[in-house]
Design a protein around this motif. Structure first.
Motif, PDB file in Angstrom:
ATOM      1  N   THR A  51       0.821  -1.215   0.000  1.00 52.49           N
ATOM      2  CA  THR A  51       0.000   0.000   0.000  1.00 52.49           C
ATOM      3  C   THR A  51       0.855   1.265   0.000  1.00 52.49           C
ATOM      4  OG1 THR A  51      -0.158  -0.027   2.425  1.00 52.49           O
ATOM      5  CG2 THR A  51      -1.880  -1.169   1.188  1.00 52.49           C
ATOM      6  N   THR A  52       2.167   1.114  -0.149  1.00 53.64           N
ATOM      7  CA  THR A  52       3.057   2.270  -0.284  1.00 53.64           C
ATOM      8  C   THR A  52       3.413   2.432  -1.758  1.00 53.64           C
ATOM      9  OG1 THR A  52       5.086   0.978  -0.064  1.00 53.64           O
ATOM     10  CG2 THR A  52       4.039   1.732   1.967  1.00 53.64           C
ATOM     11  N   CYS A  57       8.700   0.872  -0.894  1.00 52.88           N
ATOM     12  CA  CYS A  57       8.152  -0.271  -0.152  1.00 52.88           C
ATOM     13  C   CYS A  57       9.249  -1.074   0.543  1.00 52.88           C
ATOM     14  CB  CYS A  57       7.323  -1.159  -1.074  1.00 52.88           C
ATOM     15  SG  CYS A  57       8.255  -1.946  -2.415  1.00 52.88           S
ATOM     16  N   ALA A 111       2.949   3.551  10.796  1.00 53.37           N
ATOM     17  CA  ALA A 111       1.526   3.244  10.652  1.00 53.37           C
ATOM     18  C   ALA A 111       0.653   4.462  10.928  1.00 53.37           C
ATOM     19  CB  ALA A 111       1.152   2.102  11.588  1.00 53.37           C
ATOM     20  N   GLN A 112       0.887   5.140  12.062  1.00 47.47           N
ATOM     21  CA  GLN A 112       0.036   6.267  12.431  1.00 47.47           C
ATOM     22  C   GLN A 112       0.148   7.426  11.456  1.00 47.47           C
ATOM     23  OE1 GLN A 112       0.783   7.361  16.490  1.00 47.47           O
ATOM     24  NE2 GLN A 112       0.011   5.426  17.324  1.00 47.47           N
ATOM     25  N   GLY A 114       0.311   7.143   8.343  1.00 48.55           N
ATOM     26  CA  GLY A 114      -0.371   6.804   7.106  1.00 48.55           C
ATOM     27  C   GLY A 114       0.547   6.418   5.968  1.00 48.55           C
ATOM     28  N   TRP A 116       1.460   3.484   5.279  1.00 45.32           N
ATOM     29  CA  TRP A 116       0.762   2.391   4.626  1.00 45.32           C
ATOM     30  C   TRP A 116      -0.639   2.289   5.214  1.00 45.32           C
ATOM     31  CZ3 TRP A 116       4.872  -1.619   6.442  1.00 45.32           C
ATOM     32  CH2 TRP A 116       4.757  -1.840   7.809  1.00 45.32           C
ATOM     33  N   GLN A 117      -1.516   1.579   4.540  1.00 41.53           N
ATOM     34  CA  GLN A 117      -2.926   1.565   4.911  1.00 41.53           C
ATOM     35  C   GLN A 117      -3.241   0.386   5.822  1.00 41.53           C
ATOM     36  OE1 GLN A 117      -5.227   1.787   1.288  1.00 41.53           O
ATOM     37  NE2 GLN A 117      -3.842   3.311   0.394  1.00 41.53           N
ATOM     38  N   SER A 118      -4.410   0.447   6.452  1.00 42.93           N
ATOM     39  CA  SER A 118      -4.782  -0.554   7.452  1.00 42.93           C
ATOM     40  C   SER A 118      -4.894  -1.956   6.855  1.00 42.93           C
ATOM     41  CB  SER A 118      -6.106  -0.164   8.114  1.00 42.93           C
ATOM     42  OG  SER A 118      -7.135  -0.038   7.140  1.00 42.93           O
ATOM     43  N   LYS A 119      -5.256  -2.051   5.580  1.00 45.98           N
ATOM     44  CA  LYS A 119      -5.398  -3.387   4.986  1.00 45.98           C
ATOM     45  C   LYS A 119      -4.056  -4.113   4.901  1.00 45.98           C
ATOM     46  CE  LYS A 119      -5.053  -2.199   0.049  1.00 45.98           C
ATOM     47  NZ  LYS A 119      -5.764  -2.278  -1.249  1.00 45.98           N
ATOM     48  N   GLU A 120      -2.956  -3.361   5.105  1.00 42.59           N
ATOM     49  CA  GLU A 120      -1.637  -3.988   5.118  1.00 42.59           C
ATOM     50  C   GLU A 120      -1.552  -5.033   6.227  1.00 42.59           C
ATOM     51  OE1 GLU A 120       1.378  -4.263   2.809  1.00 42.59           O
ATOM     52  OE2 GLU A 120       0.861  -2.129   2.865  1.00 42.59           O
TER      53      GLU A 120
END
Length: 333
Positions: A51-52, A57, A111-112, A114, A116-120
């Protein structure tokens, strides 16, 4: 780097004989997926975020993998290259835009912030489940590392050696012997040297190999994109009179830059290794300390000791010793 140092592209040469370097815990360095070997114990770290942006990545992956390596007693090791890469043409500007997060926001939480996204998380859980399904044996957690140290280590002196990486055997080795004999105690040597020269010769290559094999240093840094002093004789003559004309102005400022960088290196090492040095010594790699002062040890924290030689009409600017506080003013002037 490619945008700010275009003339260096294709000119920097890496030492094929360099021994592998392992990073200790609490030391980070990014790495990518090219020419990288992952051992079985770290197979869990082969996961690449999706998601990056593609350009970053593997870099984001490198940071959290290193952190987890500490918990299993693992290390990130850099060795010499085993391949030759033939790069395809692409836009450096587009690369820079895709890598914007790395340059401006790396200090923030991955993570916080953003990155990458939560679906990661779901995809990573699936990756770990796949490893379990094929019988992968995850490594055990070892005792946690601690970044704190119970007490500060007191050492006698740190020596900053700057200049050209050429005359280390002819000049620095005898100077180090003099320092060691006159200033007893634990002494750490920091070599911050330029390996640049307008004309490359076989003698130059031999000298570089000598300095890379020099073992009596705590930290050795060689950089290659600044010409420090092109007037230094090829035969490593340790006393010479440079031409004090306009051509000498830029090398002089580059010498000052080297002093400041070496001082910052020592202070960073102090903090990282929980060390406190009593004195800091500045020395040049191309100058022998002949006229040794009666005592190398300053009388107090406000005293700067310099020898009576190499003055060129003023004070000696090739050797000095003082407390860390007074040498901060000397090194970062």
């Amino acid at each position: 780097y490619r945008l700010s140092h275009p003339l260096s592209i294709g000119q920097i040469q890496f030492d094929q004989d360099q021994s592998p370097i392992a990073l200790e815990p609490f030391t980070f360095s990014p790495y990518n997926t090219q020419n990288t070997i992952t051992y079985y114990e770290a197979f869990w770290g082969l996961y690449l975020p999706i998601t990056t942006t593609f350009r970053v990545c593997d870099i984001w992956r490198s940071f959290w993998v290193q952190r987890l390596l500490w918990d299993i007693g693992g290390r990130l090791v850099f060795g010499r290259s085993t391949i030759k890469q033939v790069r395809n043409s692409h836009s450096f500007i587009k690369d820079m835009n895709d890598e914007y997060q790395l340059y401006h926001q790396s200090a923030r939480d991955i993570a916080q912030a953003g990155f990458w996204q939560s679906k990661e998380v779901d995809i990573m859980n699936a990756w770990l489940a796949d490893l379990h399904s094929v019988g992968y044996s995850f490594p055990s957690i070892v005792l946690p590392f601690s970044s704190s140290s119970p007490s500060i280590i007191q050492k006698r002196a740190a020596v900053c050696v700057t200049g050209l990486a050429e005359c280390i055997q002819e000049a620095w080795v005898p100077t180090y012997s003099t320092i060691f004999n006159h200033l007893q105690g634990d002494i750490d040597v920091f070599l911050f040297l330029s390996s640049s020269r307008k004309s490359k010769t076989n003698l130059f290559d031999i000298n570089l190999k000598q300095i890379r094999s020099y073992l009596d240093s705590t930290v050795t840094i060689l950089y290659e994109d600044r010409i420090i002093d092109p007037h230094i004789p090829l035969n490593c003559k340790t006393f010479y009179n440079p031409n004090m004309d306009r051509s000498h102005v830029m090398p002089y400022y580059q010498q000052l830059w080297g002093l400041a960088e070496c001082f910052d290196l020592v202070k960073e090492y102090e903090q990282k290794m929980n060390i406190r040095y009593e004195f800091l010594i500045r020395a040049r790699s191309d100058s022998v300390l002949d006229k040794v002062p009666r005592t190398l040890e300053p009388q107090n924290n406000l005293t700067l000791v310099i020898p009576n030689e190499y003055d060129f009409g003023g004070y000696n600017d090739r050797f000095a010793i003082g407390s860390m506080s007074i040498m901060k003013k000397y090194m970062r002037r």
